[in-house]
Design a protein around this motif. Structure first.
Motif, PDB file in Angstrom:
ATOM      1  N   ALA A  45       0.780  -1.262   0.127  1.00  0.00           N
ATOM      2  CA  ALA A  45       0.065  -0.011  -0.150  1.00  0.00           C
ATOM      3  C   ALA A  45       0.873   1.133   0.019  1.00  0.00           C
ATOM      4  O   ALA A  45       0.410   2.245  -0.742  1.00  0.00           O
ATOM      5  N   ARG A  46       1.874   1.274   0.872  1.00  0.00           N
ATOM      6  CA  ARG A  46       2.627   2.409   0.677  1.00  0.00           C
ATOM      7  C   ARG A  46       3.669   2.597  -0.688  1.00  0.00           C
ATOM      8  O   ARG A  46       3.735   3.961  -0.821  1.00  0.00           O
ATOM      9  N   ARG A  47       3.912   1.270  -1.304  1.00  0.00           N
ATOM     10  CA  ARG A  47       4.438   1.467  -2.426  1.00  0.00           C
ATOM     11  C   ARG A  47       3.422   2.103  -3.539  1.00  0.00           C
ATOM     12  O   ARG A  47       4.110   3.047  -4.348  1.00  0.00           O
ATOM     13  N   ALA A  48       2.337   1.762  -3.420  1.00  0.00           N
ATOM     14  CA  ALA A  48       1.327   2.231  -4.369  1.00  0.00           C
ATOM     15  C   ALA A  48       1.079   3.829  -4.178  1.00  0.00           C
ATOM     16  O   ALA A  48       0.999   4.465  -5.157  1.00  0.00           O
ATOM     17  N   TYR A  49       1.039   4.023  -2.816  1.00  0.00           N
ATOM     18  CA  TYR A  49       1.133   5.586  -2.401  1.00  0.00           C
ATOM     19  C   TYR A  49       2.189   6.596  -3.086  1.00  0.00           C
ATOM     20  O   TYR A  49       1.927   7.570  -3.550  1.00  0.00           O
ATOM     21  N   ASP A  50       3.376   5.801  -2.832  1.00  0.00           N
ATOM     22  CA  ASP A  50       4.380   6.513  -3.062  1.00  0.00           C
ATOM     23  C   ASP A  50       4.570   6.721  -4.673  1.00  0.00           C
ATOM     24  O   ASP A  50       5.031   7.826  -5.331  1.00  0.00           O
ATOM     25  N   GLU A  51       4.290   5.631  -5.233  1.00  0.00           N
ATOM     26  CA  GLU A  51       4.127   5.900  -6.862  1.00  0.00           C
ATOM     27  C   GLU A  51       3.289   6.803  -7.328  1.00  0.00           C
ATOM     28  O   GLU A  51       3.543   7.637  -8.154  1.00  0.00           O
ATOM     29  N   GLU A  52       2.139   6.897  -6.529  1.00  0.00           N
ATOM     30  CA  GLU A  52       1.041   7.905  -7.029  1.00  0.00           C
ATOM     31  C   GLU A  52       1.777   9.400  -6.540  1.00  0.00           C
ATOM     32  O   GLU A  52       1.587  10.181  -7.547  1.00  0.00           O
ATOM     33  N   LYS A  53       2.158   9.425  -5.453  1.00  0.00           N
ATOM     34  CA  LYS A  53       2.819  10.508  -5.142  1.00  0.00           C
ATOM     35  C   LYS A  53       4.022  11.196  -6.018  1.00  0.00           C
ATOM     36  O   LYS A  53       4.053  12.617  -6.213  1.00  0.00           O
ATOM     37  N   ALA A  54       4.664  10.272  -6.614  1.00  0.00           N
ATOM     38  CA  ALA A  54       5.823  10.660  -7.430  1.00  0.00           C
ATOM     39  C   ALA A  54       5.053  11.293  -8.811  1.00  0.00           C
ATOM     40  O   ALA A  54       5.752  12.028  -9.387  1.00  0.00           O
TER      41      ALA A  54
END
Length: 247
Positions: A45-54
């Motif tokens: 979930a954090r990876r998905a969030y970080d990708e969207e944030k990027a």
């Protein structure tokens, strides 16, 4: 001196304790994997969030660059338009007018790109908010799951200590030579050294034993092993006879 039935019952109890111990140890051995699974869900979930944030950061960076360039180009067009009144020859006027038209068209294209990026930013923000909520839910759930896992581990460790104490007492009731035989068979037979015989079937290997051996087990006056799996076997009825009816 203990009767043979008592010795067999002591072995039976020891085997049961060892089986329960194996189950508890398996639970404890599974804890790291379960913890990794909990952490993995949060990490996903954090990876998905970080990708969207990027993606959002990349969008904002591109928009700022375009907006800065667009502002510079618009200022240049204004300066060129201001010079038109100062030009004396038709050729120079036409040339500068053509440059102004080209620059305006380029600015229109960049303006359209900024609008597209702004619209994309809105969609990205929605996705970012959704993934942020998903991350928060995963983190909260992970805390609950980790707490429950820690509590289960503590209980399993407590059960294991109790089983170790019970085993130490149960082992005292088994003759040393018989205990050594039990331990040796247990190592070779996946932790099961003692098996009851029900009817004529060994519950250790689920194969039938010879009729004469079944009769011998009913007497419960000797230690016997299964001819198929070589575990210590006993007759359940002989070692644990049903209680006498009081009727």
């Amino acid at each position: 001196m203990s009767s043979l039935r008592e010795k067999l019952k002591a072995l039976e109890e020891l085997q049961q304790i060892d089986l329960e111990t194996n189950e508890v140890k398996a639970e404890l051995e599974a804890v790291p994997g379960k913890r990794a699974e909990i952490d993995g869900r949060v990490l996903d979930a954090r990876r998905a969030y970080d990708e969207e944030k990027a993606r959002m950061e990349g969008n904002e960076r591109e928009r700022r660059q375009l907006e800065s360039l667009l502002a510079m180009e618009r200022d240049k067009v204004k300066k060129w338009e201001g010079r038109l009144g100062e030009i004396k020859t038709p050729r120079e006027y036409a040339a500068l007018s053509r440059e102004i038209d080209i620059a305006k068209k380029a600015n229109d294209t960049q303006s359209e790109q900024v609008r597209d990026l702004t619209a994309q930013a809105g969609d990205i923000q929605k996705a970012l908010d959704a993934k942020g909520e998903a991350l928060a839910e995963r983190e909260e759930g992970a805390q609950t799951d980790a707490k429950a896992l820690d509590e289960a581990r503590a209980k399993a460790e407590e059960r294991l200590r109790a089983l170790d104490a019970r085993r130490a007492e149960a082992a005292k009731a088994v003759d040393p030579a018989l205990l050594a035989k039990y331990e040796n068979i247990k190592k070779r037979r996946a932790g099961i050294a003692v098996a009851p015989v029900v009817g004529m079937t060994c519950r250790g290997c689920h194969r039938n034993i010879p009729p004469q051996l079944a009769i011998t087990l009913q007497r419960a006056n000797s230690i016997e092993t299964c001819p198929n799996c070589h575990r210590i076997i006993y007759s359940s009825e002989a070692v644990n006879p049903p209680a006498a009816s009081t009727a």
